[in-house]
Scaffold this active site. Structure first.
Site, PDB file in Angstrom:
ATOM      1  N   GLN A 247      -4.308  -0.970   9.620  1.00  0.00           N
ATOM      2  CA  GLN A 247      -4.352  -2.334   9.088  1.00  0.00           C
ATOM      3  C   GLN A 247      -4.977  -3.286  10.109  1.00  0.00           C
ATOM      4  OE1 GLN A 247      -3.676  -3.172   6.006  1.00  0.00           O
ATOM      5  NE2 GLN A 247      -3.750  -5.380   6.171  1.00  0.00           N
TER       6      GLN A 247
ATOM      7  N   LYS B  67       0.843  -1.211   0.000  1.00  0.00           N
ATOM      8  CA  LYS B  67       0.000   0.000   0.000  1.00  0.00           C
ATOM      9  C   LYS B  67       0.875   1.257   0.000  1.00  0.00           C
ATOM     10  CE  LYS B  67      -3.815  -2.380   2.307  1.00  0.00           C
ATOM     11  NZ  LYS B  67      -4.541  -2.690   3.561  1.00  0.00           N
TER      12      LYS B  67
ATOM     13  N   ASP C   4     -10.889   3.236   4.241  1.00  0.00           N
ATOM     14  CA  ASP C   4     -11.335   1.840   4.294  1.00  0.00           C
ATOM     15  C   ASP C   4     -12.858   1.737   4.185  1.00  0.00           C
ATOM     16  OD1 ASP C   4      -9.635  -0.333   4.424  1.00  0.00           O
ATOM     17  OD2 ASP C   4      -9.087   0.036   6.514  1.00  0.00           O
TER      18      ASP C   4
HETATM   19  N1  GUN Z   1      -6.814  -6.357   6.416  1.00  0.00           N
HETATM   20  C1  GUN Z   1      -7.193  -7.130   5.359  1.00  0.00           C
HETATM   21  N2  GUN Z   1      -7.893  -6.389   4.473  1.00  0.00           N
HETATM   22  C2  GUN Z   1      -7.942  -5.135   4.978  1.00  0.00           C
HETATM   23  C3  GUN Z   1      -8.516  -3.916   4.505  1.00  0.00           C
HETATM   24  O1  GUN Z   1      -9.140  -3.831   3.455  1.00  0.00           O
HETATM   25  N3  GUN Z   1      -8.358  -2.846   5.321  1.00  0.00           N
HETATM   26  C4  GUN Z   1      -7.685  -2.923   6.508  1.00  0.00           C
HETATM   27  N4  GUN Z   1      -7.589  -1.809   7.242  1.00  0.00           N
HETATM   28  N5  GUN Z   1      -7.142  -4.020   6.964  1.00  0.00           N
HETATM   29  C5  GUN Z   1      -7.270  -5.123   6.198  1.00  0.00           C
END
Ligand code: GUN
Length: 299
Positions: A97, A53, A120
């Protein structure tokens, strides 16, 4: 044989548009789009996602911040960091995350992110806007938004008359995916671990979306001929055929047999996965535009 829906190519197109949009905003307003990603602890899979990311944010020309906090971080310290990022005008998107280490409660952390920085799409304000059919003023969860973009590649924007089945009812994916399909006029069934005769429900689907986290659970006799199959699962399994101790990634769908039956299918890897990161970048540049009172770019 099914058409393979190429997530890599579609995500590259989104990333090109995001990069152009970020550059146009900077030229017009002097604002550089900023994304902050927060990770707590040492889970290797989470670190790998977060690194991707941060790398992609830089590639899009964003100001990219990564906060790596130790495993024993307190709830208060994490909430204090979110408050600091909420107040930082150089940051337009904040992502914490998930999953967090077990001693931390993720819900208050997510709900403390300002809705306008919640890239998100997990804040109740953003989830509520989606649930009430407002797709224009909030931010939509990245994996469902990316999956929907792939569905549109096959069926166009209007899913009138089509049956969609989503397996999985999480807040992160299943619920928002169901809302997006419903908004596009599909007739939506939400299936989950307590559903009776899941294979029979799945066979009604023109669009079948699997997000359960069980390797290759969806078999060919669960799938209607010609259906579009979107596989959201990413499961690491043993791959003795590659050598001792080797592993590989598989989805929630038994790809080999289902691709004989489906009309279109996403592979794993290379399907929904790359779309998630692309839509995170899209949400971040959208958040930056909205923060400047500019009309949101469309992806
Ligand atoms: N962990 C796995 N997928 C995601 C996501 O889309 N967002 C976040 N914040 N954590 C994740």
């Amino acid at each position: 044989m099914a058409t393979i829906i190429d997530g890599k190519a579609n995500s590259a197109t989104v990333i090109e548009k995001v990069t152009a949009a970020a550059s146009a905003l900077e030229a017009k307003t002097g604002t550089r789009t900023g994304l902050a990603v927060v990770i707590v602890g040492d889970d290797p899979a989470s670190h790998s996602y977060v690194n991707s990311k941060s790398r992609m944010a830089k590639q899009c020309g964003f100001h990219s911040l990564q906060h790596t906090l130790p495993e024993d971080t307190t709830q208060e310290a994490l909430m204090a960091l979110v408050a600091e990022l909420n107040a930082d005008p150089a940051i337009h998107g904040v992502l914490v995350q998930l999953p967090l280490p077990k001693h931390l409660d993720s819900e208050p952390v997510i709900q403390s992110i300002l809705p306008e920085k919640d890239v998100d799409g997990l804040h109740v304000v953003n989830a509520g806007k989606l649930a009430t059919g407002d797709l224009d003023t909030g931010l939509i969860s990245c994996t469902p938004a990316g999956s929907m973009l792939l569905v549109r590649q096959v069926h166009g924007a209007d899913l009138s008359g089509l049956n969609a089945v989503v397996i999985g009812r999480s807040n992160l994916f299943g619920k928002p995916m169901g809302q997006l399909l419903l908004n596009a006029n599909a007739t939506v069934t939400m299936a989950h671990s307590r559903t009776k005769d899941l294979p029979a429900i799945c066979r009604t689907a023109d669009i079948l979306v699997a997000a359960v986290g069980r390797p290759e659970m969806v078999k060919s006799d669960w799938v209607k001929h010609g259906a579009t199959v979107i596989d959201v699962g990413i499961n690491r399994v043993a791959a003795p055929e590659k050598g001792e101790g080797k592993t590989k990634l598989v989805g929630d769908v038994a790809y080999g047999q289902v691709s004989e039956i489906a009309g279109a299918i996403t592979p794993v890897p290379g399907g929904v996965g790359p779309m998630t990161i692309a839509m995170l970048m899209a949400n971040t540049v959208i958040a930056a535009y909205l923060s400047k009172g500019e009309p949101r770019p469309i992806f």
